[in-house]
Scaffold this motif. Structure first.
Motif, mmCIF file in Angstrom:
data_model
loop_
_atom_site.group_PDB
_atom_site.id
_atom_site.type_symbol
_atom_site.label_atom_id
_atom_site.label_comp_id
_atom_site.label_asym_id
_atom_site.label_seq_id
_atom_site.Cartn_x
_atom_site.Cartn_y
_atom_site.Cartn_z
ATOM 1 N N ASP A 209 0.834 -1.236 0.165
ATOM 2 C CA ASP A 209 -0.020 -0.327 0.167
ATOM 3 C C ASP A 209 0.764 1.106 0.175
ATOM 4 O O ASP A 209 1.495 1.804 0.708
ATOM 5 C CB ASP A 209 -0.947 -0.046 1.225
ATOM 6 N N THR A 280 -3.038 4.713 -8.124
ATOM 7 C CA THR A 280 -2.954 5.455 -7.060
ATOM 8 C C THR A 280 -2.730 7.052 -6.316
ATOM 9 O O THR A 280 -1.477 6.935 -7.599
ATOM 10 C CB THR A 280 -3.523 4.331 -5.553
ATOM 11 N N LYS A 281 -3.375 7.742 -5.950
ATOM 12 C CA LYS A 281 -2.686 9.139 -5.652
ATOM 13 C C LYS A 281 -0.936 8.957 -5.296
ATOM 14 O O LYS A 281 -0.545 9.745 -5.547
ATOM 15 C CB LYS A 281 -3.100 9.584 -4.963
ATOM 16 N N HIS A 285 -0.632 0.213 -6.295
ATOM 17 C CA HIS A 285 -0.371 -0.178 -5.022
ATOM 18 C C HIS A 285 -1.263 -1.837 -5.927
ATOM 19 O O HIS A 285 -1.170 -2.170 -6.669
ATOM 20 C CB HIS A 285 -2.097 -0.108 -4.709
#
Length: 568
Positions: A209, A280-281, A285
């Motif tokens: 993550d 993702t930002k 991920h």
């Protein structure tokens, strides 16, 4: 039940002769004179066997009790590796090969120049001498349960991970060149270490993550995510790149989702890994799904209640019809159906599966893997398979109307069809199939039974706590309060279960046969079907969970976590 723990050994070796092992065990009320005489008589017939080994083989003693007695006999400490945390600084002093071969493990420093070493056999003086030479330090031996020692050695030393690709050799070679020039040994070791630890701890998924300042690594163990590591943000690109190279993905593409797969060898165990990458930002991920090829359970090992197993076996023993397993992703549906296939796998039957992916490899079964990129879908695979004279079909998942129609049609035309569906419980599966276009009358004539299931965590047997529930808790699980209250158990946490209180999982089942009144109610609401099924004696998942709580297998809190307050 075993007696209390053996008394602590003498503080220092005595000048007197050592007490015999049998005498120590008799004094500690772990052994009777008659049991000792029987073991001694057996030893006379096999002079090479030790008395302790014979007593353990006969089931008179546990390995832990024998280890405690040996520690007492030799005047040294017994170390319980299930409750003592091993110091990595101590274990790093001993080469892995030595530890595995001799079954010894440095546990902790007792002083700057003194290290405690756990051994399974304190009588082997040669091992003690070799240890002193290998460590270059003074050692203090401690006796450990041999099985606990072996398990701790496995967890302590990382198993080498070998990556295997099924792709084109030139492509693999090109990617390996990229890896050699772009990947550092630190990154490779880090990724291999994370994968090795996740597999050793039984993880089903590993999540990488990306956060604003770090990369958090979590593993799904027994259905719950646990944090494994925090990787510095500076290493995130190389870790993500390494994972993408392992999955034969485009390392330059960082804006679009990607998915792939690769195989690794963990020790002697082949493991398939599916990889999914989503931008993702804060970065990409990455999720790895770990699939163990050799893991397979037989039907009696699934943990069904006797009534549920009888109904399930009756359904799968029919020559035709559909058996549908329901539940969310990761609830063990495929495992249940493969246990059924294992029972049906006889030379007189032709069995074919179509799956995405093939999770278990079963000898004697023709297994087809879906490849959507080349047009091999569930529906297309099924059409062809039905022309190849199968007796039993396993359809990995009903995802759309076309697949559902073909599968149900096959069940009506002389084939036994095993398949899965995503619904909350057995009674709602009928409404789900109707919603994707299957006529209720067709379902009534084609479905043998519907099995719904969830996976709940097992309480750790080393640290679970028994308690007496109050009236409110008894009422919540549907048991009338009385003078004699049942004993329940709850999680506590120890080193053996990494402080979670749980280790392993168990399935909660409900089996709904489609027959009699249920068949007549096939067009009724889900609530009416459920009420009729319970009236006819169906055990719901909630009731099955209560059964496991009363048996001390899981806790009320865990059943509530899995099924929700409405059902628990």
């Amino acid at each position: 039940m075993e007696a209390a723990e053996l008394p602590n050994p003498p503080a220092a070796p005595s000048a007197q002769p050592r007490a015999l092992l049998g005498e120590i065990l008799i004094r500690a009320e772990r052994l009777t004179t008659e049991q000792l005489q029987e073991a001694l008589a057996e030893q006379q017939q096999e002079p090479g066997r030790r008395i302790g080994e014979i007593l353990v083989a006969k089931g008179v003693l546990s390995q832990k009790t024998l280890a405690q007695a040996l520690a007492h006999q030799h005047g040294i400490e017994f170390v319980d590796l299930a409750r003592v945390e091993v110091d990595p600084a101590a274990t790093s002093l001993l080469p892995e090969q030595f530890a595995r071969k001799a079954q010894v493990l440095p546990v902790r420093f007792l002083a700057e120049n003194l290290v405690q070493v756990a051994v399974g056999d304190p009588t082997n003086l040669r091992t003690a001498d070799d240890l002193r030479l290998a460590l270059g330090l003074n050692i203090q031996l401690a006796v450990a349960d041999p099985s606990a020692l072996e398990g701790t050695i496995e967890r302590t030393y990382r198993v080498h991970i070998e990556i295997k690709h099924d792709g084109d050799e030139d492509e693999v070679s090109r990617l390996q060149d990229v890896l050699d020039s772009d990947g550092t040994a630190t990154t490779i070791d880090l990724v291999n270490s994370i994968l090795g630890k996740a597999i050793a701890e039984g993880a089903s998924d590993v999540h990488f993550d990306p956060q604003e300042r770090e990369l958090i690594v979590r593993a799904r163990i027994d259905g719950v995510l646990r944090r494994m590591a925090e990787v510095p943000k500076a290493l995130e690109p190389s870790v993500t790149g390494r994972l993408k190279i392992m999955g034969l993905l485009d390392i330059a593409e960082k804006r679009m989702p990607q998915d792939g797969s690769f195989a690794i060898r963990y020790g002697d165990q082949p493991v398939d890994v599916r990889i999914a990458v989503v931008p993702t930002k804060h970065g990409e991920h990455v999720v790895l799904r770990i699939l163990h090829r050799a893991v397979k359970l037989e039907l009696p090992e699934l943990g069904m209640s006797p009534d549920a197993e009888r109904l399930f076996q009756h359904a799968i023993r029919q020559p035709f019809g559909a058996v549908i397993a329901c539940g969310p992703t990761g609830s063990g549906k495929t495992t249940t159906l493969y246990a059924a296939l294992d029972l049906l796998n006889e030379e007189g039957r032709a069995i074919t599966t179509v799956e995405d992916p093939v999770e278990y490899q079963l000898p004697g079964v023709n297994q087809v893997e879906v490849r959507s990129k080349i047009g091999l879908t569930f529906a297309r695979g099924l059409r062809t398979i039905l022309r190849s004279d199968p007796d039993v079909l396993l359809v990995g998942e009903i995802r759309d109307e076309e697949t559902a129609a073909i599968a149900i049609q096959a069940a009506m035309t002389g084939h036994l069809v095993l398949t899965t569906l995503h619904t909350n419980d057995a009674s709602s599966a009928i409404a789900r199939l109707e919603s994707i276009g299957i006529d209720a009358a067709v379902l009534a004539n084609s479905v043998n039974c519907i099995v719904a299931q969830r996976l709940a965590r097992r309480l750790c047997v080393h640290c679970r706590e028994a308690y007496s529930p109050d009236d409110a808790e008894l009422q919540a699980i549907g048991i009338a309060a009385g003078d004699q209250r049942p004993a329940l158990h709850r999680a506590h946490g120890c080193l053996q279960c990494a402080g979670t209180g749980y280790h392993g999982r168990v399935a909660l089942y409900e089996v709904l046969p489609i027959e009699g009144r249920i068949r007549a109610l096939i067009q009724a609401s889900t609530e009416e079907i459920l009420a009729a099924a319970v009236e006819q004696g169906m055990t719901t998942m909630r009731q099955d969970g209560v059964r496991l709580c009363l048996a001390g297998v899981t806790s009320v809190e865990e059943v509530r976590r899995v099924l929700g307050d409405r059902l628990a």
